[in-house]
Design an enzyme around this catalytic site. Structure first.
Site, short mmCIF file in Angstrom:
data_model
loop_
_atom_site.label_atom_id
_atom_site.label_comp_id
_atom_site.label_asym_id
_atom_site.label_seq_id
_atom_site.Cartn_x
_atom_site.Cartn_y
_atom_site.Cartn_z
N PRO A 95 0.80 -1.23 0.00
CA PRO A 95 0.00 0.00 0.00
C PRO A 95 0.83 1.28 0.00
O PRO A 95 1.86 1.37 0.67
CB PRO A 95 -0.82 -0.11 1.29
CG PRO A 95 -0.10 -1.10 2.13
CD PRO A 95 0.55 -2.06 1.18
N ASN A 96 0.33 2.23 -0.77
CA ASN A 96 0.87 3.59 -0.88
C ASN A 96 2.19 3.67 -1.65
O ASN A 96 2.71 4.76 -1.85
CB ASN A 96 1.02 4.24 0.51
CG ASN A 96 -0.30 4.28 1.25
OD1 ASN A 96 -1.28 4.76 0.71
ND2 ASN A 96 -0.34 3.73 2.46
N ARG A 156 5.14 10.78 -2.62
CA ARG A 156 4.75 10.52 -1.24
C ARG A 156 5.93 10.77 -0.29
O ARG A 156 7.00 10.16 -0.44
CB ARG A 156 4.35 9.04 -1.14
CG ARG A 156 4.11 8.57 0.26
CD ARG A 156 4.08 7.05 0.32
NE ARG A 156 3.87 6.62 1.69
CZ ARG A 156 4.11 5.40 2.15
NH1 ARG A 156 4.55 4.47 1.32
NH2 ARG A 156 3.92 5.12 3.40
N TYR A 197 11.07 8.98 1.48
CA TYR A 197 11.16 7.95 0.44
C TYR A 197 11.87 8.40 -0.84
O TYR A 197 12.04 7.59 -1.76
CB TYR A 197 9.75 7.42 0.10
CG TYR A 197 9.06 6.81 1.32
CD1 TYR A 197 9.58 5.67 1.95
CD2 TYR A 197 7.90 7.37 1.85
CE1 TYR A 197 8.98 5.12 3.06
CE2 TYR A 197 7.29 6.83 2.97
CZ TYR A 197 7.82 5.71 3.58
OH TYR A 197 7.23 5.16 4.68
N ASN A 214 8.20 -5.35 -0.73
CA ASN A 214 7.99 -4.23 0.19
C ASN A 214 6.50 -4.21 0.52
O ASN A 214 5.69 -3.74 -0.29
CB ASN A 214 8.43 -2.92 -0.44
CG ASN A 214 8.36 -1.77 0.56
OD1 ASN A 214 7.74 -1.88 1.61
ND2 ASN A 214 8.98 -0.66 0.23
N ALA A 226 2.96 -0.73 4.97
CA ALA A 226 2.45 -0.78 6.34
C ALA A 226 1.92 -2.16 6.73
O ALA A 226 1.87 -2.50 7.92
CB ALA A 226 1.35 0.27 6.52
N GLU A 228 12.44 -9.37 2.27
CA GLU A 228 11.68 -8.21 2.73
C GLU A 228 12.47 -6.93 2.43
O GLU A 228 13.67 -6.86 2.71
CB GLU A 228 11.45 -8.34 4.24
CG GLU A 228 10.70 -7.19 4.85
CD GLU A 228 10.47 -7.37 6.35
OE1 GLU A 228 10.57 -8.52 6.86
OE2 GLU A 228 10.19 -6.36 7.02
N HIS A 277 12.57 -2.56 2.52
CA HIS A 277 12.05 -1.25 2.90
C HIS A 277 13.00 -0.18 2.38
O HIS A 277 14.22 -0.33 2.47
CB HIS A 277 11.93 -1.11 4.42
CG HIS A 277 11.03 -2.14 5.01
ND1 HIS A 277 9.66 -2.08 4.87
CD2 HIS A 277 11.30 -3.29 5.69
CE1 HIS A 277 9.13 -3.14 5.45
NE2 HIS A 277 10.09 -3.90 5.94
N ARG A 285 12.67 4.81 12.90
CA ARG A 285 11.39 5.51 12.83
C ARG A 285 10.50 5.15 14.03
O ARG A 285 11.01 4.69 15.04
CB ARG A 285 10.73 5.21 11.48
CG ARG A 285 11.61 5.64 10.30
CD ARG A 285 10.97 5.37 8.97
NE ARG A 285 9.74 6.14 8.81
CZ ARG A 285 8.85 5.91 7.83
NH1 ARG A 285 9.07 4.96 6.95
NH2 ARG A 285 7.76 6.64 7.76
C1 DQA Z 1 8.12 1.14 4.14
C2 DQA Z 1 8.13 1.33 5.66
C3 DQA Z 1 6.75 1.10 6.22
O1 DQA Z 1 6.77 1.29 7.65
C4 DQA Z 1 5.76 2.07 5.63
O2 DQA Z 1 4.46 1.82 6.12
C5 DQA Z 1 5.79 2.07 4.15
C6 DQA Z 1 7.08 2.01 3.47
C7 DQA Z 1 9.48 1.49 3.51
O3 DQA Z 1 9.69 1.12 2.36
O4 DQA Z 1 10.31 2.14 4.13
O5 DQA Z 1 4.76 2.21 3.49
O6 DQA Z 1 7.85 -0.23 3.86
#
Ligand code: DQA
Length: 143
Positions: free
Chosen positions: A10-11, A18, A23, A73, A76, A97, A99, A106
């Site tokens: 998501p997102n 964003r 990011y 990735n 959230a 995984e 990020h 964070r």
């Molecule tokens: C994320 C870190 C997550 O905590 C966050 O909700 C994201 C992006 C990252 O790529 O740093 O959406 O996965």
């Protein structure tokens, strides 16, 4: 040709716009273009969804289609989803995984990943380079 799935939750369809202070400003299509150039011996396949079930379906599909591995990735959902952990554990192909941000620098709620236990490893904190490192990690695996 080895097929590698870059899977975004998501997102992450809004990368580039964003929260650029966290990011960065690169878009996912820039990143995918760079990956295709860096790994010409692989087919890099991309899928993004804001929906948990669609991500689960895509993991199983990649498994059934014999993908070499997944750089995932989960956004959230990383911090909330037992269903994604179950899917990652259920499939036979390796998942790394990913990020962009260093989640450990964070908020506390980002320090816990529910999916890490099912993944081969975790790469966090290298911005868009995290995807490249994940693909390298998949390709470097034995067996
Ligand atoms: C994320 C870190 C997550 O905590 C966050 O909700 C994201 C992006 C990252 O790529 O740093 O959406 O996965």
């Amino acid at each position: 040709m080895k097929k590698i799935l870059i899977l975004n939750g998501p997102n992450l369809d809004r990368l580039g716009a964003r929260e650029p202070e966290i990011y960065g400003t690169q878009t996912m299509s820039d990143c995918l273009e760079a990956l295709a150039e860096l790994f010409p011996s692989c087919e890099i396949v991309y899928f993004q969804s804001n929906h948990e079930g669609a991500l689960i379906d895509r993991l199983w599909q990649a498994n059934d289609e014999g993908f070499f591995g997944v750089a995932f990735n989960a956004g959230a959902f990383t911090h909330t989803s037992v269903a994604l952990l179950d899917a990652i554990r259920g499939i036979e192909i390796p998942v790394v995984e990913v990020h962009l941000s260093n989640v450990h620098q964070r908020e506390d709620f980002r320090h816990k990943s529910l999916i890490s236990a099912g993944c081969e490893g975790v790469i966090a904190g290298f911005g868009m380079q995290s995807y490249r490192l994940a693909v390298q990690a998949l390709l470097a695996r034995k067996g």
